[in-house]
Design a protein around this motif. Structure first.
Motif, PDB file in Angstrom:
ATOM      1  N   TYR A 197      -4.155 -13.992   4.660  1.00 40.08           N
ATOM      2  CA  TYR A 197      -4.796 -14.911   5.595  1.00 40.08           C
ATOM      3  C   TYR A 197      -5.487 -16.055   4.855  1.00 40.08           C
ATOM      4  O   TYR A 197      -5.526 -17.181   5.354  1.00 40.08           O
ATOM      5  N   VAL A 198      -6.029 -15.761   3.676  1.00 41.38           N
ATOM      6  CA  VAL A 198      -6.635 -16.811   2.860  1.00 41.38           C
ATOM      7  C   VAL A 198      -5.565 -17.827   2.455  1.00 41.38           C
ATOM      8  O   VAL A 198      -5.790 -19.040   2.496  1.00 41.38           O
ATOM      9  N   SER A 199      -4.396 -17.318   2.075  1.00 43.19           N
ATOM     10  CA  SER A 199      -3.311 -18.212   1.658  1.00 43.19           C
ATOM     11  C   SER A 199      -2.804 -19.071   2.813  1.00 43.19           C
ATOM     12  O   SER A 199      -2.206 -20.125   2.605  1.00 43.19           O
ATOM     13  N   ARG A 200      -3.092 -18.645   4.035  1.00 48.01           N
ATOM     14  CA  ARG A 200      -2.678 -19.407   5.218  1.00 48.01           C
ATOM     15  C   ARG A 200      -3.765 -20.362   5.704  1.00 48.01           C
ATOM     16  O   ARG A 200      -3.563 -21.058   6.694  1.00 48.01           O
ATOM     17  N   GLY A 201      -4.917 -20.358   5.020  1.00 49.15           N
ATOM     18  CA  GLY A 201      -5.928 -21.354   5.347  1.00 49.15           C
ATOM     19  C   GLY A 201      -7.266 -20.844   5.820  1.00 49.15           C
ATOM     20  O   GLY A 201      -8.175 -21.643   6.051  1.00 49.15           O
ATOM     21  N   LEU A 202      -7.437 -19.523   5.994  1.00 49.32           N
ATOM     22  CA  LEU A 202      -8.719 -18.998   6.445  1.00 49.32           C
ATOM     23  C   LEU A 202      -9.715 -18.920   5.289  1.00 49.32           C
ATOM     24  O   LEU A 202      -9.326 -18.731   4.136  1.00 49.32           O
ATOM     25  N   GLU A 203     -11.003 -19.024   5.637  1.00 50.85           N
ATOM     26  CA  GLU A 203     -12.051 -18.797   4.636  1.00 50.85           C
ATOM     27  C   GLU A 203     -12.047 -17.323   4.256  1.00 50.85           C
ATOM     28  O   GLU A 203     -11.750 -16.458   5.090  1.00 50.85           O
ATOM     29  N   PRO A 204     -12.360 -17.000   3.003  1.00 49.02           N
ATOM     30  CA  PRO A 204     -12.319 -15.596   2.545  1.00 49.02           C
ATOM     31  C   PRO A 204     -13.082 -14.625   3.431  1.00 49.02           C
ATOM     32  O   PRO A 204     -12.587 -13.537   3.741  1.00 49.02           O
ATOM     33  N   LEU A 205     -14.312 -14.989   3.844  1.00 40.89           N
ATOM     34  CA  LEU A 205     -15.115 -14.093   4.680  1.00 40.89           C
ATOM     35  C   LEU A 205     -14.435 -13.855   6.024  1.00 40.89           C
ATOM     36  O   LEU A 205     -14.330 -12.712   6.497  1.00 40.89           O
ATOM     37  N   LEU A 206     -13.957 -14.937   6.639  1.00 41.20           N
ATOM     38  CA  LEU A 206     -13.271 -14.812   7.929  1.00 41.20           C
ATOM     39  C   LEU A 206     -11.970 -14.026   7.773  1.00 41.20           C
ATOM     40  O   LEU A 206     -11.622 -13.211   8.641  1.00 41.20           O
ATOM     41  N   ALA A 207     -11.272 -14.241   6.674  1.00 44.57           N
ATOM     42  CA  ALA A 207     -10.022 -13.524   6.428  1.00 44.57           C
ATOM     43  C   ALA A 207     -10.268 -12.027   6.335  1.00 44.57           C
ATOM     44  O   ALA A 207      -9.497 -11.222   6.872  1.00 44.57           O
ATOM     45  N   ARG A 208     -11.351 -11.630   5.678  1.00 52.04           N
ATOM     46  CA  ARG A 208     -11.682 -10.200   5.571  1.00 52.04           C
ATOM     47  C   ARG A 208     -12.026  -9.616   6.938  1.00 52.04           C
ATOM     48  O   ARG A 208     -11.632  -8.482   7.260  1.00 52.04           O
ATOM     49  N   GLU A 209     -12.747 -10.394   7.739  1.00 45.04           N
ATOM     50  CA  GLU A 209     -13.115  -9.920   9.077  1.00 45.04           C
ATOM     51  C   GLU A 209     -11.881  -9.765   9.966  1.00 45.04           C
ATOM     52  O   GLU A 209     -11.744  -8.788  10.710  1.00 45.04           O
ATOM     53  N   VAL A 210     -10.989 -10.746   9.883  1.00 41.24           N
ATOM     54  CA  VAL A 210      -9.756 -10.680  10.674  1.00 41.24           C
ATOM     55  C   VAL A 210      -8.914  -9.488  10.249  1.00 41.24           C
ATOM     56  O   VAL A 210      -8.399  -8.736  11.086  1.00 41.24           O
ATOM     57  N   ALA A 211      -8.777  -9.301   8.938  1.00 40.46           N
ATOM     58  CA  ALA A 211      -7.988  -8.177   8.427  1.00 40.46           C
ATOM     59  C   ALA A 211      -8.578  -6.855   8.884  1.00 40.46           C
ATOM     60  O   ALA A 211      -7.846  -5.933   9.291  1.00 40.46           O
TER      61      ALA A 211
END
Length: 231
Positions: free
Chosen positions: A104-118
């Protein structure tokens, strides 16, 4: 009052549309080419008709078998990947969560948001999230061997019946011309229908199938005429 916004997408049609277009196109092109090639060799009317019928039966079975084997191989690969992913989730869920977040980070999300989404997605359906975002396997694109086989065989038979019908009603003297023209019209209509169903350019859809159909019939007619003259 809420504003309802409806969107029409066509990706759910990819599986059956691909098989249907391929089957119908091949049915028209291969059967028409066989008929034109045999007619160019100065064969009798009943020989031309028999060739077309044989081409229909053989082609439909070949399409069904080919699609089933091909799509089954894809399905086997998907299942093997899902089995491997399920095992990895059981053995190291934490690592898999980090892996998903990195996607998700590689697709443009911020790291914190990417972890929450995952984390949220894995709580809901861990295997489904990894299948979709890591492996690229989704419900709309998943392999369906039986559907592909039956669709290809049925549409091939329908496509092959069109030039065969022309053989039944056209005089032998005009057979090559009438089968060729009618088949090109059928192909153009098929291309337009496929393009409309898939939401793409109607002209492009019609042109590419008629071009390759005309080329196939032209080459087959040339071969039939040459060998008919030699023999």
């Amino acid at each position: 009052m809420p504003d309802h916004h409806y969107e029409i997408h066509r990706t759910h049609r990819i599986g059956w549309l691909r098989a249907a277009v391929l089957g119908a196109n091949d049915g028209i092109v291969s059967t028409a080419s066989l008929i034109v090639g045999i007619a160019a060799s100065h064969a009798a009317h009943h020989e031309i008709l028999l060739t077309g019928i044989a081409g229909l039966v053989a082609g439909a079975m070949s399409m069904a078998a080919g699609e089933y084997v091909s799509v089954s191989s894809q399905a086997d690969t998907e299942q093997a990947d899902l089995k491997r992913e399920r095992k990895e989730l059981e053995e190291d869920e934490r690592h898999e969560k980090k892996e998903l977040a990195a996607i998700y980070v590689s697709r443009g999300l911020e790291p914190l948001l990417a972890r929450e989404v995952a984390e949220q997605l894995m709580k809901h359906d861990a295997l489904g999230a990894h299948a979709r975002d890591e492996l690229g396997i989704s419900e709309t694109a998943t392999a369906r061997p039986i559907q592909a086989a039956l669709t290809s065989a049925a549409t091939f038979a329908v496509g092959a019946m069109l030039p065969l019908f022309i053989v039944l009603i056209a005089p032998v003297s005009d057979l090559i011309t009438e089968v060729s023209l009618a088949s090109l019209i059928f192909l153009a209509l098929l291309g337009i229908l496929a393009a409309y169903t898939g939401g793409s350019s109607l002209f492009k859809g019609a042109f590419r199938v008629t071009f390759w159909g005309a080329l196939a019939m032209g080459l087959t007619a040339g071969v039939g005429y040459f060998f008919g003259a030699v023999v």
